[in-house]
Design an enzyme around this catalytic site. Structure first.
Site, PDB file in Angstrom:
ATOM      1  N   SER A 148      11.567 -24.590 -46.906  1.00  0.00           N
ATOM      2  CA  SER A 148      12.470 -25.250 -45.973  1.00  0.00           C
ATOM      3  C   SER A 148      11.818 -26.508 -45.383  1.00  0.00           C
ATOM      4  CB  SER A 148      12.863 -24.238 -44.884  1.00  0.00           C
ATOM      5  OG  SER A 148      13.892 -24.706 -44.093  1.00  0.00           O
TER       6      SER A 148
ATOM      7  N   ARG B 206      19.594 -19.840 -31.768  1.00  0.00           N
ATOM      8  CA  ARG B 206      18.982 -18.993 -32.784  1.00  0.00           C
ATOM      9  C   ARG B 206      20.028 -18.138 -33.502  1.00  0.00           C
ATOM     10  NH1 ARG B 206      15.061 -19.078 -36.335  1.00  0.00           N
ATOM     11  NH2 ARG B 206      14.361 -17.010 -36.909  1.00  0.00           N
TER      12      ARG B 206
ATOM     13  N   ASP C 177      21.336 -19.450 -51.255  1.00  0.00           N
ATOM     14  CA  ASP C 177      20.938 -20.297 -50.129  1.00  0.00           C
ATOM     15  C   ASP C 177      21.949 -21.430 -49.981  1.00  0.00           C
ATOM     16  OD1 ASP C 177      19.759 -21.964 -48.271  1.00  0.00           O
ATOM     17  OD2 ASP C 177      17.828 -22.105 -49.311  1.00  0.00           O
TER      18      ASP C 177
ATOM     19  N   HIS D  11      19.079 -18.472 -47.288  1.00  0.00           N
ATOM     20  CA  HIS D  11      17.934 -19.349 -47.078  1.00  0.00           C
ATOM     21  C   HIS D  11      16.652 -18.550 -46.794  1.00  0.00           C
ATOM     22  CE1 HIS D  11      15.883 -23.040 -46.220  1.00  0.00           C
ATOM     23  NE2 HIS D  11      15.684 -22.750 -44.949  1.00  0.00           N
ATOM     24  N   ASP D  12      16.812 -17.415 -46.145  1.00  0.00           N
ATOM     25  CA  ASP D  12      15.652 -16.578 -45.828  1.00  0.00           C
ATOM     26  C   ASP D  12      14.968 -15.998 -47.059  1.00  0.00           C
ATOM     27  OD1 ASP D  12      15.436 -16.908 -43.149  1.00  0.00           O
ATOM     28  OD2 ASP D  12      16.423 -15.035 -42.579  1.00  0.00           O
TER      29      ASP D  12
END
Lengths: 234, 375
Positions: free
Chosen positions: B154, B224, B319, B352-353
């Protein structure tokens, strides 16, 4: 008439071989680029391709598998290049082999590659498994000056014999059963040459192999693997 | 019993730099501290160093655990350790907390020597280029002329890329994972909603909340929660939570009912306890500004003309925040410059994680690539 290695031979066409349209084939420069190539025991097809590749060339290998052809070309010909491969396990093997690989689906074209950015684009035993045959040949000649393809010759006599006896061929170069084969666009030498003729593809060289041996006599009948080097019709 | 593939107990170190740092914004930081950790041994030739750059909410604690906190595993512990894909038997690995962060390196919550108070709103906006500059100084401090590899996921991948452009002779390989050459409008939009959540929190006090003895907790928590949604995929959320209800029945109110609500609130709370809101603002801004093609009239290939490193670029199918398409843009620029590059698109459902997850194929790829890195 096809001139091979400077010698002129008359093509012998057995009665059951479909006549091939001769597509402006000039094979006189065959092996002109050949220099001693390190032998690779199990892959005479690699040596056949390497013989056509100029040292230091920029090469794109489409459907590069585990990257062993690229690695061979790098070691034998000092080429700089990339493989394109879709299969996860093969991509991993390419990294293990230390060659550049781009994971991508050839069927969606080569849009990530600039026009004219390679000296050779190689499609080694992959053409017959491609859905978009015309598209990939067009793309090859867009990104490269020259294309090199190899494919199993469906016209090989053992294949024909099996068809005569009522079965889809299963052989060394076509090791699959009809129901699990990835090969959807099989062709003979004659078919490919006709295709080139119809699609503005100028064949520069042809090489036909039966195992380790080059085949010059009745190649469409006696050849197992066909190799072509070609460019865009001028 | 200690896990033989863990780097074990680790201790952060810090270093102070007193030479003024001229930031891209024009601001100057007279001095600053960086906190970092190292794993493995630097070889005599100092040629086996790997710099791991962190993403938005990461820090220098990449692998191992702290002595008194067995659960304090580093954020990329599954990737880095003895015998792991980044093998600390072979490599000397450095994790660093970026300038502007909130885990020990100088940031908005640090005391400004000029005022004796926390920087707060006075802390300058930092960019990826600025971070790379500070990391270069850390490399100098450690005597590392050239990294065997610089890697990150990222925003971390953006730093790895920037290194190859600004200091091409100081990095041999770049591992750019789940990254992008620039954010899309959608990405920037998400970041701005996150920033607005923080800035409009009445406890924000223009960034100087430290002196008011409060933190803009609700804003940071919302930021968050929003971010977290974008790091997961629709499929992974559906598989993990679906429409599960905490109490098995509708409550016809606005309390937590669905499991996903509970999960996100928990994640938001946890994050708000450990992260500084001003640092969050800075990190998102660094993401937004990153665009190496910008100085080259939008031509990314021209931007990469300076690079000489070899690259491994990795993306993940699910992602959508930094999609495979974004990685393919990077690949195109690298190919245009005839750089050595390999690209893998990993099938993963974790969004994405995914880059942080343990995935056999992903880790095999990194291991295979690193096996060919000569030190």
């Amino acid at each position: 008439m096809i001139a091979v290695s400077g010698a002129t031979i008359t093509r012998i066409v057995p009665y059951f071989v479909r006549p091939m349209p001769v597509a402006n084939i000039d094979l006189t420069i065959m092996t002109a680029t050949a220099a001693p190539i390190p032998p690779i025991a199990s892959r005479p097809d690699f040596a056949a391709i390497a013989a056509w590749v100029q040292p230091g060339a920029r090469v794109l290998d489409l459907g590069c598998g585990d990257g062993s052809l690229l690695r061979y070309l790098r070691d034998a010909r000092n080429v700089r290049g990339y493989g394109v491969e879709i299969d996860d396990a093969n991509v991993l093997q390419c990294l293990n082999n230390g060659v550049n690989v781009i994971q991508s689906d050839l069927e969606s074209g080569l849009s990530g590659f600039e026009s004219g950015s390679f000296d050779y684009v190689i499609l080694s035993q992959t053409l017959q498994a491609m859905k978009h045959t015309e598209g990939i040949v067009r793309e090859m000649l867009r990104v490269s000056k020259e294309g090199i393809v190899s494919f199993p010759n469906f016209g090989y006599w053992k294949n024909r014999l099996q068809v005569v006896f009522g079965h889809m061929p299963v052989s060394e170069t076509l090791p699959y059963q009809w129901f699990d084969t990835p090969n959807i666009h099989l062709c003979t030498l004659g078919d490919f040459e006709a295709f080139c003729h119809q699609h503005g593809v100028h064949i520069l060289e042809r090489r036909v192999m039966n195992g380790d041996h080059p085949v010059s006599l009745a190649p469409n009948l006696l050849g197992m693997l066909a190799f072509y080097r070609f460019e865009r019709q001028q | 019993m200690q896990d033989p593939t863990s780097v074990g107990i680790v201790t952060p170190q810090s270093v102070r730099f007193d030479a003024p740092l001229h930031l891209k914004s024009g601001a100057v930081l007279d001095s600053y501290e960086l906190v970092y950790e190292t794993y493995g041994e630097l070889n005599a030739a100092k040629s086996n160093a790997i710099l791991v750059c962190h993403a938005l909410s990461g820090n220098h604690h990449v692998a191992g655990a702290y002595a008194d906190q067995p659960k304090s595993l580093g954020w990329w512990d599954n990737m880095i350790g003895p015998g792991k894909p980044i093998d600390t038997h072979k490599f000397f690995v450095i994790g660093v907390n970026n300038l502007g962060g909130c885990h020990g390196s100088t940031g908005p919550a640090s005391i400004n020597a000029k005022t004796g108070k926390p920087y707060g709103a006075d802390f300058p906006v930092v960019t990826v280029e600025d971070w790379v500059e500070t990391q270069v100084r850390l490399a100098d401090h450690l005597g590392i002329d050239c990294f065997a590899a610089i890697m990150g996921g990222s925003l971390g991948g953006m730093q790895a890329m920037r290194w190859t452009l600004d200091f091409p002779t100081r990095v041999k390989h770049a591992l750019v994972i789940a990254a992008a050459a620039k954010l899309t409008a959608q990405n920037i939009a998400f970041n701005d909603v996150a920033r607005q959540a923080i800035i409009t929190d009445q406890d924000f006090h223009g960034g100087d909340y430290y002196s008011h003895g409060v933190v803009p907790r609700r804003g940071l928590r919302l930021a968050r929660m929003l971010g977290h949604i974008t790091y997961l995929s629709d499929d992974s959320m559906a598989a993990k939570f679906g429409r599960e209800l905490r109490n098995g029945t509708y409550g016809f109110g606005f309390d937590v009912e669905f499991e996903i609500e509970s999960y996100l609130r928990y994640q938001g709370d946890k994050f708000a306890d450990q992260f500084d809101a001003n640092s969050y603002l800075l990190m998102t801004k660094a993401l937004d500004y990153f665009d190496p093609a910008h100085e080259h009239n939008g031509d990314l290939s021209a931007a990469f003309h300076a690079a000489t490193a070899d690259f491994l670029v990795v993306s993940f199918t699910s992602d959508w925040r930094f999609s495979p398409e974004r990685s393919r843009t990077i690949i195109k620029a690298l190919l245009d410059n005839e750089l050595n590059v390999s690209y893998a698109e990993i099938t993963s459902s974790h969004g994405h994680d995914s880059f942080l997850m343990e995935d056999r194929h992903y880790h095999q790829l990194v291991r295979a690539y690193m096996d060919n890195v000569v030190t």
